[in-house]
Design a protein around this motif. Sequence first.
Motif, PDB file in Angstrom:
ATOM      1  N   TYR A  99       2.492   3.032   1.253  1.00 31.81           N
ATOM      2  CA  TYR A  99       1.561   2.232   2.220  1.00 31.81           C
ATOM      3  C   TYR A  99       0.684   3.142   2.638  1.00 31.81           C
ATOM      4  O   TYR A  99      -0.582   2.800   2.681  1.00 31.81           O
ATOM      5  N   GLY A 100       0.808   4.369   2.964  1.00 29.46           N
ATOM      6  CA  GLY A 100      -0.351   5.357   3.525  1.00 29.46           C
ATOM      7  C   GLY A 100      -1.234   5.774   2.273  1.00 29.46           C
ATOM      8  O   GLY A 100      -2.349   5.727   2.517  1.00 29.46           O
ATOM      9  N   LEU A 101      -0.756   5.820   1.271  1.00 31.61           N
ATOM     10  CA  LEU A 101      -1.434   6.327   0.162  1.00 31.61           C
ATOM     11  C   LEU A 101      -2.377   4.887  -0.375  1.00 31.61           C
ATOM     12  O   LEU A 101      -3.380   5.433  -0.582  1.00 31.61           O
ATOM     13  N   SER A 102      -1.876   3.981  -0.212  1.00 29.76           N
ATOM     14  CA  SER A 102      -2.757   2.924  -0.563  1.00 29.76           C
ATOM     15  C   SER A 102      -3.850   2.611   0.492  1.00 29.76           C
ATOM     16  O   SER A 102      -4.764   2.055   0.025  1.00 29.76           O
ATOM     17  N   VAL A 103      -3.558   2.930   1.603  1.00 34.01           N
ATOM     18  CA  VAL A 103      -4.895   2.854   2.475  1.00 34.01           C
ATOM     19  C   VAL A 103      -5.739   3.773   2.263  1.00 34.01           C
ATOM     20  O   VAL A 103      -7.125   3.097   2.159  1.00 34.01           O
ATOM     21  N   LEU A 104      -5.539   4.918   1.844  1.00 39.50           N
ATOM     22  CA  LEU A 104      -6.592   5.985   1.175  1.00 39.50           C
ATOM     23  C   LEU A 104      -7.379   5.282  -0.079  1.00 39.50           C
ATOM     24  O   LEU A 104      -8.503   5.257  -0.078  1.00 39.50           O
ATOM     25  N   ASN A 105      -6.681   5.012  -1.079  1.00 42.07           N
ATOM     26  CA  ASN A 105      -6.833   4.613  -2.220  1.00 42.07           C
ATOM     27  C   ASN A 105      -7.695   3.359  -2.388  1.00 42.07           C
ATOM     28  O   ASN A 105      -9.090   2.995  -2.928  1.00 42.07           O
ATOM     29  N   SER A 106      -7.562   2.301  -1.172  1.00 42.05           N
ATOM     30  CA  SER A 106      -8.175   1.060  -1.373  1.00 42.05           C
ATOM     31  C   SER A 106      -9.596   1.396  -0.663  1.00 42.05           C
ATOM     32  O   SER A 106     -10.495   0.607  -1.079  1.00 42.05           O
ATOM     33  N   HIS A 107      -9.598   2.131   0.406  1.00 40.27           N
ATOM     34  CA  HIS A 107     -10.857   2.465   0.947  1.00 40.27           C
ATOM     35  C   HIS A 107     -11.993   3.188   0.084  1.00 40.27           C
ATOM     36  O   HIS A 107     -13.004   3.097   0.040  1.00 40.27           O
ATOM     37  N   LEU A 108     -11.082   4.180  -0.760  1.00 37.21           N
ATOM     38  CA  LEU A 108     -12.197   4.959  -1.638  1.00 37.21           C
ATOM     39  C   LEU A 108     -12.493   4.110  -2.773  1.00 37.21           C
ATOM     40  O   LEU A 108     -13.804   4.345  -3.013  1.00 37.21           O
ATOM     41  N   VAL A 109     -11.901   3.313  -3.290  1.00 36.40           N
ATOM     42  CA  VAL A 109     -12.250   2.594  -4.365  1.00 36.40           C
ATOM     43  C   VAL A 109     -13.324   1.478  -3.845  1.00 36.40           C
ATOM     44  O   VAL A 109     -14.132   1.037  -4.840  1.00 36.40           O
ATOM     45  N   ALA A 110     -13.421   1.089  -2.738  1.00 37.53           N
ATOM     46  CA  ALA A 110     -14.324   0.220  -2.047  1.00 37.53           C
ATOM     47  C   ALA A 110     -15.596   0.973  -1.418  1.00 37.53           C
ATOM     48  O   ALA A 110     -16.619   0.170  -1.064  1.00 37.53           O
ATOM     49  N   GLY A 111     -15.511   2.303  -1.507  1.00 37.06           N
ATOM     50  CA  GLY A 111     -16.609   2.820  -1.091  1.00 37.06           C
ATOM     51  C   GLY A 111     -16.588   3.091   0.332  1.00 37.06           C
ATOM     52  O   GLY A 111     -17.676   3.635   1.219  1.00 37.06           O
ATOM     53  N   GLY A 112     -15.204   2.937   1.154  1.00 36.87           N
ATOM     54  CA  GLY A 112     -15.255   2.948   2.593  1.00 36.87           C
ATOM     55  C   GLY A 112     -14.994   4.353   2.950  1.00 36.87           C
ATOM     56  O   GLY A 112     -15.074   5.438   2.034  1.00 36.87           O
ATOM     57  N   THR A 113     -14.788   4.605   4.237  1.00 34.36           N
ATOM     58  CA  THR A 113     -14.611   6.172   4.836  1.00 34.36           C
ATOM     59  C   THR A 113     -13.101   6.154   5.331  1.00 34.36           C
ATOM     60  O   THR A 113     -12.537   5.292   5.965  1.00 34.36           O
ATOM     61  N   VAL A 114     -12.420   7.451   5.086  1.00 38.67           N
ATOM     62  CA  VAL A 114     -11.173   7.662   5.591  1.00 38.67           C
ATOM     63  C   VAL A 114     -11.091   8.981   6.442  1.00 38.67           C
ATOM     64  O   VAL A 114     -11.620  10.038   5.842  1.00 38.67           O
ATOM     65  N   VAL A 115     -10.820   8.708   7.781  1.00 38.30           N
ATOM     66  CA  VAL A 115     -10.785   9.908   8.668  1.00 38.30           C
ATOM     67  C   VAL A 115      -9.406  10.777   8.237  1.00 38.30           C
ATOM     68  O   VAL A 115      -8.171   9.942   8.525  1.00 38.30           O
ATOM     69  N   LEU A 116      -9.330  12.010   8.144  1.00 37.03           N
ATOM     70  CA  LEU A 116      -7.849  12.644   7.821  1.00 37.03           C
ATOM     71  C   LEU A 116      -7.721  13.369   9.026  1.00 37.03           C
ATOM     72  O   LEU A 116      -8.428  14.000   9.554  1.00 37.03           O
ATOM     73  N   THR A 117      -6.458  13.174   9.530  1.00 36.94           N
ATOM     74  CA  THR A 117      -5.679  13.678  10.573  1.00 36.94           C
ATOM     75  C   THR A 117      -4.353  14.053  10.433  1.00 36.94           C
ATOM     76  O   THR A 117      -3.544  13.157   9.695  1.00 36.94           O
ATOM     77  N   ASP A 118      -3.720  15.041  11.091  1.00 32.18           N
ATOM     78  CA  ASP A 118      -2.325  15.432  10.872  1.00 32.18           C
ATOM     79  C   ASP A 118      -1.466  14.929  12.118  1.00 32.18           C
ATOM     80  O   ASP A 118      -0.522  14.793  12.110  1.00 32.18           O
TER      81      ASP A 118
END
Length: 368
Positions: A99-118
């Motif tokens: 689920y977490g990885l798909s959030v990243l991939n679905s935004h990248l494939v659509a040209g969206g932005t992902v904020v990375l945090t630990d």
Amino acid sequence: MLDPDLPAATLTELSERYRPAGLLGFTHELDGPPPPRTGVPDTHPDLALLLATSGSTGNPKLVRLSRRAVLANARSIATALSIGPGETTITSLPLHYSYGLSVLNSHLVAGGTVVLTDAGLLQRSFWADLYAYDCTSLAAVPYQYTMLRRMRFDRSDYPALTTLTQAGGRMAPELVDEFAAKMERFYVMYGQTEATARIAVLPPDRLAGKPGSVGVAVPGGRLEIDDGEVVYHGPNVMMGYADTAEDLARGDDLGGVLRTGDLGRLDPEGFLHITGRLKRIAKVFGTRVNLDDIERLLHDCGPVAVTAGDDRVIIWTETLDPSAMVRLGRRVATELRLHWSGFDVRHLDHLPILATGKVDYRTLESLA
């Protein structure tokens, strides 16, 4: 991709089975030298990603995912959730979780932005980043929504936030209604690691009219019910499982057809309703009972998990009140028309929770 905090013994056992060329980012080191890679066959050219089955800790199977599956599901999710270049999300879930990885991939494939945090939801820096970077969406599993309720989450503190998404297990209907009322868009979803991530999505405008449903198949997919079991057809289905390094050379074993192991039904409009798990069944005095049904029955009793014991059902609760614990067992016995002695109610300070936010049933079973 694996949980970076895997115990050394588990990491060592996995390394012996899969004989990786290298290990990066793990907290613990192997118990001894890495296993030799002599005789390891070349991986299949279509193989792109290995993820552990959701909930596995001690001896996980690895799910073999092709490049086509990862890309197809990312595009399907982006379409179903209307993700575009203007959307910004944050890593609220671990990336080794599908689920977490798909959030990243679905935004990248659509040209969206992902904020990375630990940081996690309980840390101030997480919310500071969500506000500072004008995040428009947040993904979470049911347990995290329970945490958000306890934290008195206030959407007005984050004016850019318009969308919440939920997957990773069934969420109590009143919790769905509560958070849907706070947001412009609230998506209930259903998926499995074996299907790369998402299988079905319930559009926000159908939420009120389809209580308890997890929606319709993602674009490019199809659902059917075979003898009560949910079967999914789509390009995002895994190539198969891997138990050893030799399995990584295999091709596609499933041909795009996944028997999910979930029980469910499709309504006349094709909306899926999950009713339980094939293997979440126990016998009490010779009578078959569905453990998921019992958890649903007790959804208003605070954190509760149910496992199978020897000819009885064990109900795990965080409540300390002995009389309330007795009432839990009697309530279930009455509903199921079975003797109360078939239900053993036990206290835990905190239910064990996996990194995915799901109940760690394997740990509970070991405590029984």
